[in-house]
Motif scaffolding. Sequence first.
Motif, mmCIF file in Angstrom:
data_model
loop_
_atom_site.group_PDB
_atom_site.id
_atom_site.type_symbol
_atom_site.label_atom_id
_atom_site.label_comp_id
_atom_site.label_asym_id
_atom_site.label_seq_id
_atom_site.Cartn_x
_atom_site.Cartn_y
_atom_site.Cartn_z
ATOM 1 N N ARG A 94 0.789 -1.273 -0.017
ATOM 2 C CA ARG A 94 -0.019 0.099 -0.141
ATOM 3 C C ARG A 94 0.936 1.220 -0.051
ATOM 4 N NH1 ARG A 94 -2.960 -3.896 2.481
ATOM 5 N NH2 ARG A 94 -5.366 -3.792 2.472
ATOM 6 N N GLU A 250 -8.359 8.264 -0.385
ATOM 7 C CA GLU A 250 -8.316 7.038 -0.503
ATOM 8 C C GLU A 250 -9.441 5.970 -0.485
ATOM 9 O OE1 GLU A 250 -5.571 5.446 2.156
ATOM 10 O OE2 GLU A 250 -3.884 6.644 1.372
ATOM 11 N N ALA A 254 -11.348 4.540 -3.976
ATOM 12 C CA ALA A 254 -10.755 3.188 -3.719
ATOM 13 C C ALA A 254 -9.165 3.026 -4.028
ATOM 14 C CB ALA A 254 -11.671 2.338 -4.874
ATOM 15 N N PRO A 256 -5.982 1.770 -2.695
ATOM 16 C CA PRO A 256 -5.658 1.051 -1.500
ATOM 17 C C PRO A 256 -4.268 1.532 -1.009
ATOM 18 C CG PRO A 256 -4.916 -0.189 -3.525
ATOM 19 C CD PRO A 256 -5.585 1.069 -3.901
#
Lengths: 313, 522
Positions: A94, A250, A254, A256
């Motif tokens: 991430r 985020e 969407a 990650p």
Amino acid sequence: MGRYVAKRLLMAIPVVLGVIFIVYLIMYLTPGDVTALILGSEWTEEASARLKHDLGMDRPFLVQFFSYVGNIFRGSLGNSYISRDPVLNQIAARFPNTVLLMLGSLVVCLAGSIPVGIWSATKPNSILSSVSTVIALAGLSLPAFWLGLILIMFFSLRLGLLPAAGLDSFKSLILPSITMGAVNMASAMRMTRSSMMECIRQDYIRTAKAKGVSRRDVIYKHALGNAWLPIVTTIGLMVSTMLGGAVLTETVFAIPGMGRLMITAINTRDTPTVVGCLVVFSVCVALCNLTADIVMAFVDPRIRAQYAGKGRS
Amino acid sequence: MKKILALMLCVLLVAVTAACGGNGSQSSSASGGSSAGSSLPEAPGGEAQGSGDENITILMEVDLTAFDPIIAPTAQDTQVLCMLNGRLYDWGEDLTPEMELAKEVVNLSDTEWQITLHQGVKFHDGSELKAEDVVYSLQREGGITSFVAVESIDVIDDYTLKITTSSTYPALPNMLSTIQGSIFPKAFLEQAEASGDWSNPIGCGRYKLESRKLGSEIVLTRFDDYFEEDDRAQNTSLTYKVIPEGSTRTIMIEKGEADINLGFSTADYDVVMGNPDVKLHSNASSTVYLLAFDTRYDFFDNKLVRQAINYAVDRQAVIDVACDGFAQPLYSVLPPSTLGHVPNPGNYSYDLEKAKALMAEAGYADGFSTTITAYTDTLQKVAEMVQANLAEINITLDIKRIERSQRLDLRAASQMPLYSGTWGASNDPDLVIPNNFGEGALNRYNWMQYVNPELEELIVKGRSSFDPAVRIPYYVEIQELLAEDAVWCPLFVTELFVLSRADLQGVALCAEGPYRFHLLHY
């Protein structure tokens, strides 16, 4: 300079350890039983006790803390209580997305704020100066959540130009970068404007004009060169904020990233993941501040001489 | 001049802001208006197109917890894992267990189940399913045998096993159909449990894992060697994408960037109803919203007070506020999807006069003050409506927002007098009643600390036969008993919504949600 950098890096270690201690203590003291979340309807006292033992949660606080710190120095951030995956793997998946989002937002922010801030300082009473101030304040006032959804509805759904979510391509980075960049544009613009106005009022600028130096050189070579210091400081702080504060962007797009990972970990009492994320954030903030100081040293010869001569911060 | 320009700018700003206000372009009146009930009008659909041999993109709200089904208990985890993993039983539209890997099941006695497996079932690594794989999978710690009355699971031969229960247990197929009943190769499980590495799971489901990006997407590709040739996947692959924001998911379906949205937000109902490119599917769920009374409290140990609250709560008003009207009122501890459901065993209704009379009879005409807990936003809205309803009978509620993980601690400390919560009910009542009302659940999910020997007898009788016709009367009696004792105030059963592209075929919903994604195609 090298000695100064090394000293700053070493000083960051107790800072990070302090952050870990505080966060670990908060998570330890926060009410709630994470085994109830993990076991769900299969929770029993026996299963809970067994799970706590497996996860090491039945040990005293200081034993848990020092064990965790020891693991960090061995290169491990522990395993998630919820998924049992190594926290390092989750962060490694991430962190690049968060950095990418931060860089995109920084580009948008600086591209929008610095030229306008400079113009606004050189022509303070112009219409463009007023309009740009209003736009910047709008960007600061509008919630990132709302702005992001509006941009998706317009550019993605209505015009079909850009993707609505994800981070698969350069095009998918545009809307999230605008969303996050807009929020930070106001402060960067104001700092640029005030710093430039401060420099423009100096005697050396009057001297340069009197010497016949072109207006372009007066602004970009003499004034801006001296105005960079507070701007660089602001950018350094902004980067730290962007790294940790991207959770709303985020979520809407969407992506990650680290923000979502940490919020989910907090909600599920996943202490290793929360602490792991904060270790990474602490190191990043320390590095950002150090980088800002180094950049200032390159920008301002007086600071460079100070570091070289005395080797102290 | 500048002042005039500034004034013009302000007027323009106000005009633009005003233009942005008002209703959206879609009108809800064309769709029929009513927003309650499962008979929702559907947005007009398009014609089917495509070969049925393509990738299907599925949107979900949260990422998969883990590939290990013992660690992955959520409904959303199940929607991914049921495509990867095979089980002895799958479930049908009404959650009734249907044999999958089990070819034949024979009850040798009331407590002995002989299960014969299909032969030639391949795992994703090419190995063949044998009985020892099933036995090893089911005996995992935290799996089926941890919470079912299973005495032993034995291998009889390569394709036959025997499960022995400690008593008659008709709910065993239901338990075997849960995702914790997933079957893996023994060799894979031994290696995965030793290393903790589940990144490349080996199952025998209709799909195998292609790739996973943590927090972002999971891609499954069709397993062409799935043992049931007639029931193989009708699409090439499934891509599960994690999109936390509900409006973003809706936009992606409208744009055609995805095919089906598993977590449709009813806030977008009016938006999608006028769009011919999308289709909204709905079904009653098995998720029950309820109030539970801790009977250790003086006022809540009085049955009349509990009954009064059952009469005082306006369930439809709670539904309208908490669920935008998209739910069905519930008056029984068992939802309609569970075997033996009785619509209103206690003959409750919204009747304030009756509630006040019961409170007076109980000696609480002046009411009392207490606390209601809520651990989600929806339950917060429920609590607020209940607070308003109970104020009519002089009960003053203080709403306490808690974290889900705090519930057990607060229950142990007797700090949850009135609990608002949810429960995902199974098709078999024997998996609902003992877990919520049984003496064995006092330190688990029997929030009410309710003990009733008559109930315990009925529970034993209810599981004493495999014949539903024999079992149902006992569960009717249980529902009547629990309605009379009123230790719960059941509120409603939610509606499930799934949004898909209008021309997507094969969308199937059960009370657990959408499933059978292998049938999706264009």
